[in-house]
Design an enzyme around this catalytic site. Structure first.
Site, PDB file in Angstrom:
ATOM      1  CD  GLU A   1      -2.861   1.087   2.444  1.00  0.00           C
ATOM      2  OE1 GLU A   1      -3.174  -0.029   2.902  1.00  0.00           O
ATOM      3  OE2 GLU A   1      -3.304   2.156   2.892  1.00  0.00           O
TER       4      GLU A   1
ATOM      5  CE  LYS B   1      -6.056  -1.339   5.655  1.00  0.00           C
ATOM      6  NZ  LYS B   1      -5.162  -0.514   4.859  1.00  0.00           N
TER       7      LYS B   1
ATOM      8  CG  ASP C   1       1.355 -16.928  11.369  1.00  0.00           C
ATOM      9  OD1 ASP C   1       0.558 -16.239  10.724  1.00  0.00           O
ATOM     10  OD2 ASP C   1       1.111 -18.090  11.739  1.00  0.00           O
TER      11      ASP C   1
ATOM     12  CG  HIS D   1      -3.848   7.349   0.089  1.00  0.00           C
ATOM     13  ND1 HIS D   1      -3.119   6.294   0.584  1.00  0.00           N
ATOM     14  CD2 HIS D   1      -4.625   6.846  -0.893  1.00  0.00           C
ATOM     15  CE1 HIS D   1      -3.461   5.201  -0.065  1.00  0.00           C
ATOM     16  NE2 HIS D   1      -4.372   5.508  -0.967  1.00  0.00           N
TER      17      HIS D   1
END
Ligand code: MEV
Length: 438
Positions: free
Chosen positions: A85, A279, A295, A392
């Site tokens: 991202e 998130k 993991d 962004h």
């Protein structure tokens, strides 16, 4: 199109590629070429990757980037991040620099305890089970000695085994709820091997236990598996500074601090916002977890369970203003390893750990928690000031230009042009068309 296939795993790699190309794609030749294009040029490295998993046909690249200038407990780190991202690494780097100039991040390990459970069914007399457990507990631990010996030498092993009665939830349902110290290993294999041995001994000892009836002797082991919920494998990371020192946004520092705290408090009480807020934290956490070969699914599952530990899903970070000091912190469970797993196998993981100065698992927990906190600081700061899209979309500009097939020269011109223009898909498309038509 796609048809069932027998014995796919037994095919050679070339045969697997042929099968997938012919059966599942429109242009088999292009598919074959693409899959091969992503092979490593060194056959030994490629074989290493092939053997990580099963049925490997190619590699799937993620960018590997560095966010420098993280000062953690007065030590400087350049943090490797693997993520697709755009703007995550830039945001982490910006937050790291911001806090570098304000004393850096302070972290603390609250606990390192891992958990595993043997789930079993016993429908007999409860007192007898409890007596049996008390008498058999030393034997259970002894029976796992071959597995625990080397971990114990280094100070780890099985911490505790507890008999838990969950018959109010499912008829006959009990557990051996076990806790472990796995030191620098994430410990999944160690824990699962211990649990399977404990389950075997439990069953054997029950069969031989004189106090049980024939029916009671027949304990049914349902499964033995670690838990990825590790609320006591916990790390805290914090930043703080006097409110006036926060000020490099467009608004006065006091207003910014208050808005920031309010935004975090919204994530504490409002699950829709909390999920997105968290998130953003996971953008930082997962990227470092992935780069260091850990993991991320285990981490994700455990972190979100922790975020809901008080009965509703809430923010993992907290903020307050106290006596003129802005404080922002995270508490997060992280079961990580810096030995075992991919750490010695994957050359990029080895490098990532070297870049981090070969941390212990505890140090890595602190670095990862900081990456999450930094990411959240950057996101919430943008959200309560300029809005997220400005930064962004600037970072996303190259993706848009690549998608539109811009040449290197066009990209350079448009990156300069968009320094003081708003980036949207349409505005970029129009600007590119203007250049092309000249
Ligand atoms: C985007 O990947 C992450 C954010 O949505 C996080 C947030 O809203 O706090 C920007």
């Amino acid at each position: 199109m796609n048809t069932p296939v027998e014995g796919f795993s037994k095919l050679t790699k070339t045969q697997k590629i042929d099968w997938i190309a012919v059966n599942c794609t429109k242009d088999p030749e292009a598919t074959k070429q693409l899959l091969k294009q992503y092979w490593n040029s060194d056959p030994r490295v490629q074989q290493l990757h092939d053997e990580f998993i099963e049925n490997t046909v190619s590699n799937y690249y993620l960018p590997f980037a560095i966010a420098p200038n993280f000062k953690i407990n007065d030590k400087l780190y350049a943090v490797p991040m693997a993520i697709e991202e755009s703007s995550v690494v830039a945001a982490a780097s910006k937050a790291a620099k911001f806090w570098l100039e304000r004393g850096g991040f302070k972290t603390e390990i609250i606990g390192t305890e891992k958990v595993g459970q043997v789930h079993f069914i016993y429908k007999g007399d409860k007192e007898k089970l409890s007596n049996f457990f008390d008498s058999v507990k030393p034997e259970l631990i002894k029976s796992a000695a071959a597995i625990t010996r080397s971990m114990e030498k280094r100070g780890g092993g099985i911490n505790h085994i507890e008999l838990r009665d969950l018959t109010d939830k499912i008829d006959g349902y009990h557990q051996l709820h076990c806790t472990f110290e796995t030191l620098d290993a994430m410990g999944a294999n160690f824990i699962n091997s211990c649990l399977e041995q404990l389950a075997k001994t439990l069953k054997e000892q029950a069969t031989a236990f004189g106090g049980f009836t024939e029916k009671e002797k027949n304990i049914e082991v349902v499964m033995s598996i670690l838990s990825n919920y590790v609320p006591d494998c916990l790390v805290r990371a914090e930043v703080n500074c006097p409110v006036p020192e926060l000020g490099n946004t467009d608004m006065p520092s006091e207003d910014f601090a208050e808005k920031f705290v309010r935004a975090v408090n919204i994530a504490k009480v409002e699950p829709y916002r909390a999920v997105t807020h968290n998130k953003g934290i996971m953008n930082g956490i997962d990227a470092v977890v992935l780069a260091t070969g850990n993991d991320f699914r285990a981490v994700e599952a455990g972190v979100h369970a922790y975020a809901a530990k008080d009965g509703h899903y809430s923010s993992l970070t907290h903020a307050k203003i106290e006596d003129g000091i802005f404080k922002f912190w995270i508490e997060v469970p992280l079961a990580l390893g810096t030995v075992g797993g991919l750490t010695r196998l994957h050359p990029m993981v080895k490098l990532a750990l070297e870049i981090l100065q070969n941390p212990s698992a505890k140090e890595l927990m602190q670095i990862v928690a900081v990456a999450g906190l930094a990411q959240n600081f950057a996101a919430v700061r943008s959200l309560v000031t300029t809005g997220i899209q400005k930064g962004h979309m600037k970072m996303h500009l190259l993706n848009i230009l690549n998608q539109l097939g811009a040449t290197e020269a066009e990209k350079q011109r448009l990156v300069t042009y968009f320094k003081d223009q708003t980036v949207t898909n349409t505005s970029v498309k129009e600007a590119l068309e203007r250049i092309k038509s000249k």
